[in-house]
Scaffold this active site. Structure first.
Site, PDB file in Angstrom:
ATOM      1  N   THR A  12       0.262 -27.813  98.932  1.00 38.84           N
ATOM      2  CA  THR A  12       0.670 -27.321  97.610  1.00 38.84           C
ATOM      3  C   THR A  12       1.286 -25.926  97.676  1.00 38.84           C
ATOM      4  OG1 THR A  12      -0.959 -28.702  96.515  1.00 38.84           O
ATOM      5  CG2 THR A  12      -0.268 -26.745  95.314  1.00 38.84           C
ATOM      6  N   THR A  85      -4.707 -28.144 100.968  1.00 39.02           N
ATOM      7  CA  THR A  85      -6.142 -27.855 100.869  1.00 39.02           C
ATOM      8  C   THR A  85      -7.030 -29.091 101.037  1.00 39.02           C
ATOM      9  OG1 THR A  85      -6.032 -28.053  98.471  1.00 39.02           O
ATOM     10  CG2 THR A  85      -5.799 -25.833  99.388  1.00 39.02           C
TER      11      THR A  85
HETATM   12  N1  LIG Z   1      -3.853 -27.974  96.993  1.00 38.22           N
HETATM   13  C1  LIG Z   1      -3.311 -28.730  97.954  1.00 38.22           C
HETATM   14  O1  LIG Z   1      -2.758 -28.223  98.889  1.00 38.22           O
HETATM   15  C2  LIG Z   1      -3.493 -30.209  97.813  1.00 38.22           C
HETATM   16  C3  LIG Z   1      -2.412 -31.016  98.452  1.00 38.22           C
HETATM   17  N2  LIG Z   1      -2.476 -32.364  97.966  1.00 38.22           N
HETATM   18  C4  LIG Z   1      -2.534 -31.044  99.981  1.00 38.22           C
HETATM   19  O2  LIG Z   1      -3.604 -31.047 100.523  1.00 38.22           O
HETATM   20  O3  LIG Z   1      -1.520 -31.121 100.627  1.00 38.22           O
END
Ligand SMILES: NC(=O)C[C@H](N)C(=O)O
EC number: 3.5.1.1
Length: 325
Positions: A12, A85
């Site tokens: 993200t 994340t």
């Molecule tokens: N907040 C994020 O980065 C979530 C994202 N869907 C990922 O893990 O790539």
């Protein structure tokens, strides 16, 4: 001036939201735009490793990422890896277990994409560069910096699906904080021992099987039919399992498939204390491995690494020993 390498993998932090509210992968690496804003903290270089949502990363990516960090580390005072994340804590823990490096390696990400109101990506990146450039961060294992907190890779977990204060270390709390006036480490980092690995022996064929009220062993038998290399079982309380799961557990152990026991409780450790069918004493006698305080998804990473340890663990006892470090 300290030198920090920022390796971008996607997530993200590198995504953007369109007018319909959908968050997407962008064609351009938007993080590189931050280079001049970071220059007051350190000399930063960027390396675009990938631009993927973290659930698209595979074991092969993580092995290559480790290799890249090892190759580049000598030229930098610290390394920052930007990462989605969702699986950040697994990559962080894999690197923590396998990187024989004293200099800081920091993982960070964002909960809000690059152009969303209140986007947390830039601040997390800035904090991470500060931590990576600070000699105090050395020799603490891989660190995760999110929302002004510095966490140990072994302990950190994503606890919220969307809030910016998503990451926490439920067992002990963070190692420290990034304040406006500098970095404060308030907790001693837990001593860790790096496990030398044979990268070609790493396998992802280790399913996680979750126990619940009155669950049976059908998923364990499905897994055994698919020639898995190990099983991680998320038990209840101190790692206890309903008796109907035990025939599958016994069969796995008889076939030489290691079974690692964890708990669905986010705090505390699994321990062989209770003596009943499916209790800790029963599992211990039968040869299951206790993952102590690790959650199932991190116990899986530790089992991957332990199975690929160099020298190769030859007995169940040697494998168990790799979980007690
Ligand atoms: N907040 C994020 O980065 C979530 C994202 N869907 C990922 O893990 O790539």
């Amino acid at each position: 001036m300290k030198r920090v390498l920022i390796i971008t993998t996607g997530g993200t932090i590198a995504m953007g939201r369109d007018s319909s509210g959908t968050v997407r992968v962008l064609d351009e690496n938007v993080l590189i735009r931050q280079q001049s804003a970071l220059a007051s903290v350190a000399h930063v270089d960027f390396f675009t490793f990938s631009n993927l949502p973290s659930v698209h990363l595979t074991l092969d990516h993580v092995i290559r990422l480790r290799r890249l960090i090892l190759d580049k580390a000598k030229d930098y005072d610290g390394i920052v890896v930007t990462h989605g994340t969702d699986t950040l804590e697994e990559t962080a823990f894999f690197l923590d277990l396998t990187l024989p490096l004293a200099r800081p390696v920091i993982l960070t990400g964002a909960m809000r994409s690059s152009n969303e109101p209140g986007s947390d990506g830039f601040l997390n990146l800035l904090h991470s560069v500060q931590v990576a450039a600070d000699p105090e961060s050395a020799d603490k294992g891989v660190l995760v910096v999110m929302n002004g907190e510095i966490h140990g890779a072994r302990f950190v977990q994503k606890m919220h699906t969307s809030h910016v204060e998503a990451f926490a270390s439920p067992q002990f709390g963070p190692y420290g904080w990034v304040e406006r006036t500098g970095i404060r480490f308030l907790v001693e980092a837990v001593k860790r021992e790096c496990i030398p690995v044979r990268p070609e022996a790493l396998t992802n064929r280790i399913p996680i099987i979750k126990a619940g009220f009155d669950t049976d062993d059908s998923l364990i038998f499905c897994a055994l039919d698919r020639s898995v290399r190990g099983l991680v079982v998320e038990g209840l309380g101190m790692g206890h399992l309903p008796p109907a799961m035990m025939p599958g557990i016994v069969r796995a152990l008889e076939e030489g498939i290691p079974v690692v026991i964890t708990s669905r409780s986010p705090k505390g450790a699994v321990e062989p204390v209770y003596d009943f069918e499916g209790g800790g004493r029963d599992l211990d006698r039968r040869g299951a491995i206790f993952a102590r305080g690790l959650p199932a998804h991190k116990a899986r990473i530790q089992l991957m690494v332990a199975l690929a340890a160099d020298p190769r663990p030859k007995t169940p006892e040697e494998l168990r020993e790799l979980f007690s470090r």
